[in-house]
Design an enzyme around this catalytic site. Structure first.
Site, PDB file in Angstrom:
ATOM      1  N   TYR B 364       0.804  -1.244   0.000  1.00  0.00           N
ATOM      2  CA  TYR B 364       0.000   0.000   0.000  1.00  0.00           C
ATOM      3  C   TYR B 364       0.833   1.289   0.000  1.00  0.00           C
ATOM      4  O   TYR B 364       2.030   1.263   0.155  1.00  0.00           O
ATOM      5  CB  TYR B 364      -1.092  -0.011   1.058  1.00  0.00           C
ATOM      6  N   GLU B 365       0.122   2.373  -0.257  1.00  0.00           N
ATOM      7  CA  GLU B 365       0.736   3.695  -0.496  1.00  0.00           C
ATOM      8  C   GLU B 365       1.778   3.602  -1.604  1.00  0.00           C
ATOM      9  O   GLU B 365       2.866   4.197  -1.522  1.00  0.00           O
ATOM     10  CB  GLU B 365       1.282   4.297   0.798  1.00  0.00           C
ATOM     11  N   GLY B 366       1.453   2.841  -2.627  1.00  0.00           N
ATOM     12  CA  GLY B 366       2.351   2.645  -3.768  1.00  0.00           C
ATOM     13  C   GLY B 366       3.102   1.337  -3.602  1.00  0.00           C
ATOM     14  O   GLY B 366       3.865   1.180  -2.641  1.00  0.00           O
TER      15      GLY B 366
END
Lengths: 265, 387
Positions: B364-366
């Site tokens: 997550y978050e990239g």
């Protein structure tokens, strides 16, 4: 609402070593902590302030390093701390200690509730709390497990007192002293803001002269206690229900029974 | 290692550590097993002053920056990253407000976030717009002083529990990345509801749900910055928030390392502790070295961002920290389970949970693949600008 919490600094006994030669605790170099039972008193004081407003002041008697205990209380959220410290207090028993703390609290001025832990975990006497109430001539309720209600206008408080088999609901006038049990709450951890405040905190230090203590009542001179024997009292668990039509009748039966047992004159 | 923490920074570490052991540890298994949201812990986290570290003092925070946030997230994640995430993901939802909102919006939302009274969430991802976030389908159509939102956001951390949402939507399909806008939408707004709670591999104490918008009418005053700024807001938010994910991953790794050392010193096989075997020693040595390297990279990144007062110039480093710390977390937790052997695979011991919790930090978050793209793009851009 002005709340005073009387606390004691004790050795963190889980980390204390025993001197094998004397069988006593080696206190030197041991981390000192707030008496764990007093943590519940501090927490309850903070909760009362959160509900009713006012101020939480912690008071302790001890050597200069007892200021650390007050700092921990500040880190938890107490507003102020008073350290009663003087060489003249050395050797105090519970009578002298309760006198000294009571004089310090008098000096502090107005208060509505005094909270203490049910006992200190080093001495285990549970005598200082009631002693303070006696010296201040205010009522005292031990083993409080819940503060049900405080009526600020009527100046009354209703609490639940823990008993061996259940609890009692008691009401009393303010000001009052309560000693609390661990069932009353779950003490919070030190907050970041509290820690920052504690870092720069300097306790008000009061000497024997500052609290205008009678030299006959403090320190070794004011301590008539002689420890004869240390033992765990046996509880019989026996109890008796007193029946009667009126309260007066029940009370006179109780008094008669106590006289018979030579417990009162 | 001495990271030259200031007295205040050390206090954050001490406070968070104490909090994690006294408040989080006793309940982490229960929340993981039952997938329940740890509201009672969040409330206390606010009281302990751990929710507003990155928020300036004038908005009720403590103003201790990204490093302050990272130190707290790391310490709490050593014990339970899923519970720490309630605060860290709130950071992600808060950065759009902190970085781009009007003064009025900041005054309205930040104090409650700083005190831990209300949580925030970040609504960017959609079912068909993950790494390709700009390909989102949620629209916000202007209607007088209002925007009408339609669409569904997916896998939103804190969704349903948080009350403040930073949500991204297309305001002008023809303008590409300049056609996105961001809004602050409060829970309870008519037309805004939540999908079912996701059942996850790890971070199970964290709530993940869809945000569903059906003709959700939002006043234009709820827009963050101005129309068309959505992509800039999202990208800068992620630059700023990635150290927080890195700190979460680092905490998981450091927690697993501590558990492994303690276990290796107790567990006896062949008549001696397994810590006396070189095979185990070398695993522990590698784990410790990687954790320390991850920490050094993260703290340096966080300090750089705090000193600059902006993460824009450190997009590459922010991605490096997230990439490295999360890869280390996955590797170290896998090795921790290995050191624990059969016990490590059992839920009675904490390392299997750490391994499950670590995986998300690579996603997550990239995803870490996107982080590598970011780092490479940064490298090429800075080389090109030198000519």
């Amino acid at each position: 609402m002005n709340i005073v919490v009387s606390i004691k600094q004790v050795p963190g006994t889980t980390k204390v070593a025993i001197n094998p030669a004397t069988n006593t605790l080696i206190r030197a170099g041991v981390e000192a902590i707030i008496n764990p039972f007093d943590m519940y008193a501090i927490e309850e004081a903070i909760r009362l302030r959160e509900k009713f407003g006012g101020k939480v002041t912690c008071i302790t008697m001890g050597p200069p390093q007892a200021e650390e205990a007050l700092k921990s209380a500040i880190a938890m959220g107490a507003d102020d701390g008073i350290l009663i410290s003087d060489r003249a207090f050395a050797g105090s028993d519970t009578l002298a200690t309760s006198y000294t703390l009571a004089m310090g609290i008098k000096k502090f001025g107005q208060f509505d509730i005094i909270l203490t832990g049910k006992q200190a975990m080093d001495g285990d006497t549970a005598q200082v709390g009631p002693g303070i109430a006696q010296w201040l001539n205010i009522p005292f309720i031990a083993w409080v497990k819940k503060i049900e209600d405080v009526k600020e206008d009527a100046k009354t408080i209703r609490v639940e007192r823990m008993m061996d088999d259940g609890y009692e609901v008691l009401e009393g006038p303010l000001p009052i002293l309560l000693s609390v049990v661990k069932e009353i709450n779950e003490p919070r951890t030190e907050s970041l803001r509290g820690k920052m405040k504690a870092k720069n905190f300097k306790a008000t230090v009061l000497s024997a002269k500052d609290i205008e203590a009678d030299p006959d009542f403090i320190g070794l001179r004011g301590s008539p206690t002689i420890v004869n024997r240390v033992f765990v009292p046996v509880r019989s668990g026996k109890k008796e229900l007193v029946e009667g039509a009126t309260v007066e009748e029940k009370v006179s039966k109780v008094v008669a029974s106590l006289r018979e047992s030579k417990l009162v004159n | 290692m001495d990271y030259f923490l200031t007295e205040e920074q050390q206090m954050i570490v001490d406070t968070a550590k104490d909090f994690a052991h006294k408040v989080i540890k006793p309940v982490r298994e229960e929340h993981d097993e039952n997938q329940t949201f740890p509201w009672e812990v969040v409330k206390k986290m606010g009281e302990a002053g751990l929710c507003g570290l990155y928020i300036p003092e004038k908005y009720g925070g403590t103003g201790l920056g990204i490093l302050g946030l990272c130190l707290a997230v790391e310490e709490m994640s050593k014990v339970c990253s899923a519970i720490a995430l309630s605060m860290a993901a709130t950071g992600l939802g808060t950065f759009p407000i902190l970085l781009f909102s009007s003064e009025e919006q900041k005054q309205k939302y930040l104090p409650d976030i700083a005190s831990g009274k209300r949580l925030a969430a970040f609504g960017l991802t959609e079912a068909n717009a993950g790494s390709d976030a700009l390909g989102m389908q949620t629209t916000a159509v202007k209607d007088g002083d209002y925007y009408i939102l339609n669409g569904t956001k997916q896998w939103i951390t804190n969704a349903g529990e948080a009350e403040i949402y930073s949500v991204f939507a297309v305001t002008d399909r023809n303008r590409g990345s300049r056609g996105l806008s961001a809004f602050i939408i409060e829970k309870g707004t008519p037309g805004f509801s939540f999908g079912k709670k996701e059942n996850k591999l790890g971070i199970r104490a964290s709530a993940t749900r869809e945000l569903v918008f059906q003709d959700c009418k939002i006043h234009k005053s709820a827009m963050i910055d101005s129309e068309g700024k959505g992509a800039i807001i999202a990208v800068n938010t992620l630059y700023t928030s990635r150290p927080g994910v890195a700190a979460q991953a680092l905490g998981i790794a450091a927690g697993a390392l501590d558990e492994s050392i303690n276990y290796a010193r107790q567990r006896k096989q062949f008549g001696q502790t397994i810590s006396s075997f070189q095979a185990v020693q070398h695993m522990l040595a590698n784990m410790a070295t990687e954790v320390e390297a991850a920490r050094a990279l993260l703290y340096a990144t966080a300090r750089s961002i705090d000193k600059a007062g902006d993460a824009k110039g450190f997009a590459k480093e922010s991605a490096m920290a997230k990439l490295y710390c999360s890869d280390v977390a996955m590797k170290v937790t896998t090795d921790a389970v290995q050191i624990f052997g059969g016990y490590g695979y059992m839920k009675e011991y904490p390392v299997e949970k750490m391994m499950r919790d670590a995986k998300i930090t690579q996603i997550y978050e990239g995803t870490n693949q996107i982080q590598r793209n970011e780092i490479a793009a940064g490298l090429i851009k800075s080389a090109a600008s030198k000519k």
